[in-house]
Design an enzyme around this catalytic site. Structure first.
Site, PDB file in Angstrom:
ATOM      1  CG  HIS A   1       0.112  31.098 -29.346  1.00 18.60           C
ATOM      2  ND1 HIS A   1      -0.866  31.874 -29.559  1.00 18.60           N
ATOM      3  CD2 HIS A   1      -0.713  30.255 -28.461  1.00 18.60           C
ATOM      4  CE1 HIS A   1      -1.953  31.637 -29.039  1.00 18.60           C
ATOM      5  NE2 HIS A   1      -2.002  30.414 -28.251  1.00 18.60           N
TER       6      HIS A   1
ATOM      7  CG  ASP B   1      -8.276  26.294 -27.448  1.00 14.95           C
ATOM      8  OD1 ASP B   1      -8.994  26.598 -28.712  1.00 14.95           O
ATOM      9  OD2 ASP B   1      -7.103  26.590 -26.935  1.00 14.95           O
TER      10      ASP B   1
ATOM     11  CG  HIS C   1      -5.948  30.969 -26.853  1.00 13.68           C
ATOM     12  ND1 HIS C   1      -6.013  29.613 -26.667  1.00 13.68           N
ATOM     13  CD2 HIS C   1      -6.130  31.538 -25.592  1.00 13.68           C
ATOM     14  CE1 HIS C   1      -6.259  29.713 -25.458  1.00 13.68           C
ATOM     15  NE2 HIS C   1      -6.301  30.774 -24.760  1.00 13.68           N
TER      16      HIS C   1
ATOM     17  CG  ASP D   1      -6.417  27.540 -30.320  1.00 11.87           C
ATOM     18  OD1 ASP D   1      -5.868  26.508 -30.329  1.00 11.87           O
ATOM     19  OD2 ASP D   1      -6.374  28.563 -29.539  1.00 11.87           O
TER      20      ASP D   1
HETATM   21  C1  OKP Z   1      -2.285  27.840 -26.431  1.00  9.90           C
HETATM   22  B1  OKP Z   1      -3.227  27.534 -27.652  1.00  9.90           B
HETATM   23  C2  OKP Z   1      -3.433  29.366 -18.002  1.00  9.90           C
HETATM   24  C3  OKP Z   1      -3.025  30.401 -18.755  1.00  9.90           C
HETATM   25  C4  OKP Z   1      -2.754  30.061 -20.158  1.00  9.90           C
HETATM   26  C5  OKP Z   1      -1.451  30.452 -22.274  1.00  9.90           C
HETATM   27  C6  OKP Z   1      -2.487  29.978 -23.136  1.00  9.90           C
HETATM   28  C7  OKP Z   1      -1.774  29.308 -24.491  1.00  9.90           C
HETATM   29  C8  OKP Z   1      -2.831  28.709 -25.387  1.00  9.90           C
HETATM   30  N1  OKP Z   1      -2.759  28.472 -17.174  1.00  9.90           N
HETATM   31  N2  OKP Z   1      -1.978  30.857 -20.883  1.00  9.90           N
HETATM   32  O1  OKP Z   1      -3.859  28.518 -28.157  1.00  9.90           O
HETATM   33  O2  OKP Z   1      -4.345  26.612 -27.230  1.00  9.90           O
HETATM   34 ZN    ZN Z   2      -5.745  27.961 -27.986  1.00  8.58          ZN
END
Ligand code: OKP
Ligand code: ZN
Length: 338
Positions: free
Chosen positions: A158, A283, A196, A194
């Site tokens: 990110h 994830d 996200h 990933d």
């Molecule tokens: C990082 B990676 C929940 C909200 C999560 C941020 C997610 C970051 C993901 N407490 N918001 O891409 O695994």
């Molecule tokens: Zn992620």
């Protein structure tokens, strides 16, 4: 397989704003410990990272950002509160040319894009150690290994050239890709699996044709990072056609994921890519607390097998994955199938 890991990640456990309350981050030190244990048990020897090349870091991140990150905790502790995490509370208005403020609180807003992470004592050291793991794994591949894995924590995909967010500070996958380019690979691909969208990696290489960025992730219409990851984002300038996004609906199964993955692999194989970086977040797992996909441990093995069909020198960089109990098993399943 060459596996690179370090204990330095332990110096970092930040706070994040969760549902309006400040809490210790889901991105915990335990994550890396679990992966480490699983890989050790699977018989992998673990190597320590070498020193990170600062010039390489500056080819990925802005010098001002690096200066900010390396001193942010010290400045915050001295000027604001040594007992609280360094976090932004305001961000720049959209659509204006922004002048970088001098004040540490202002700079936190300038150099971040969310309140889902903060800077604590030890964040910079851990982020640097993660980046050096990505660098070391890449060096192993450059010197002849077919594949190497970097157990990076904090994750990186990110982080943009000059902003942290989404638990990420330095973009480890982008550092690996840039290092592969610097070693003479004419064109490199980053394949991000990933859950996200890898917004930072996309942004870093958005106007470049020499690094193809591909991300398979949850549709940002309903998921973090909210503002990027749509299929229409294809690159700009020289980079047009060199960014591919495969947004999948919430709750997607491995069937949908595999369809996108096969298209991604076919694209990599069909173009003149000479080396690959896999941004390996796990994830997308069915029990991940941050995800909604229904991917199983066996599916991670299938994922590894499908990507290995690219037959390219490959650096695997750890990104997300928050189902702590299953993390090690999922990463080990991917690696052994690969
Ligand atoms: C990082 B990676 C929940 C909200 C999560 C941020 C997610 C970051 C993901 N407490 N918001 O891409 O695994
Ligand atoms: Zn992620």
């Amino acid at each position: 397989m060459h596996v690179f890991a370090s204990h330095q990640h332990r110096s970092h456990h930040a706070y994040e704003l969760q549902r309006g309350k400040l809490a210790l981050s889901t991105e915990s030190p335990d994550r890396a410990e679990r992966i480490r244990d699983a890989l050790k048990n699977a018989g992998h020897a673990l190597s320590k990272p070498d020193e990170l090349d600062h010039d390489l870091l500056q080819r990925v991140h802005d010098a001002k950002y690096l200066e900010f990150l390396s001193s942010a905790w010290r400045r915050w502790a001295a000027e604001v509160d040594a007992d609280a995490p360094a976090m932004a509370i305001s961000w720049p208005e959209r659509g204006r040319n922004v002048i970088r403020p001098e004040n540490i609180v202002g700079q936190l807003g300038y150099h971040s894009f969310g309140a889902d992470c903060s800077i604590v004592d030890g964040t910079w050291e851990a982020a640097m150690a993660a980046a050096s793991l990505a660098h070391s794994a890449t060096n192993a591949v450059i010197t002849g290994a077919h594949v190497a894995y970097a157990l990076c924590r904090p994750p990186g995909h990110h982080a943009t050239k000059d902003q942290f967010g989404g638990y990420c500070y330095l973009n480890n996958s982008a550092i690996a890709a840039q290092r592969l380019r610097d070693a003479g690979n004419k064109r490199v691909a980053v394949l991000d699996v990933d859950y996200h969208h890898g917004n930072g990696t996309q942004a870093i290489f958005y106007d470049r044709a020499d690094v193809l960025t591909i991300s398979i992730h949850a549709d940002p219409t309903h998921e973090f990072p909210w503002f990027t990851g749509h299929a229409a984002e294809s690159g700009s300038g020289d980079g047009v056609g060199h960014n591919l996004n495969y947004p999948l609906s919430k709750g997607s199964s491995f069937d949908a994921f595999r369809t996108a993955l096969i298209l991604a692999v076919e694209h990599i194989v069909a173009t003149d890519v000479e080396a690959l970086v896999i941004a390996l977040g796990v994830d997308a797992y069915v029990d991940d607390p941050l995800g909604t996909f229904t991917i199983t441990t066996e599916d991670f093995a299938k994922m590894g097998a499908i990507i290995s069909e690219c037959h390219l020198p490959t650096v695997i960089v750890q990104e997300g994955g928050y189902a702590t109990d299953a993390l090690g098993t999922n990463v080990a399943a991917f690696l052994s199938a690969f």
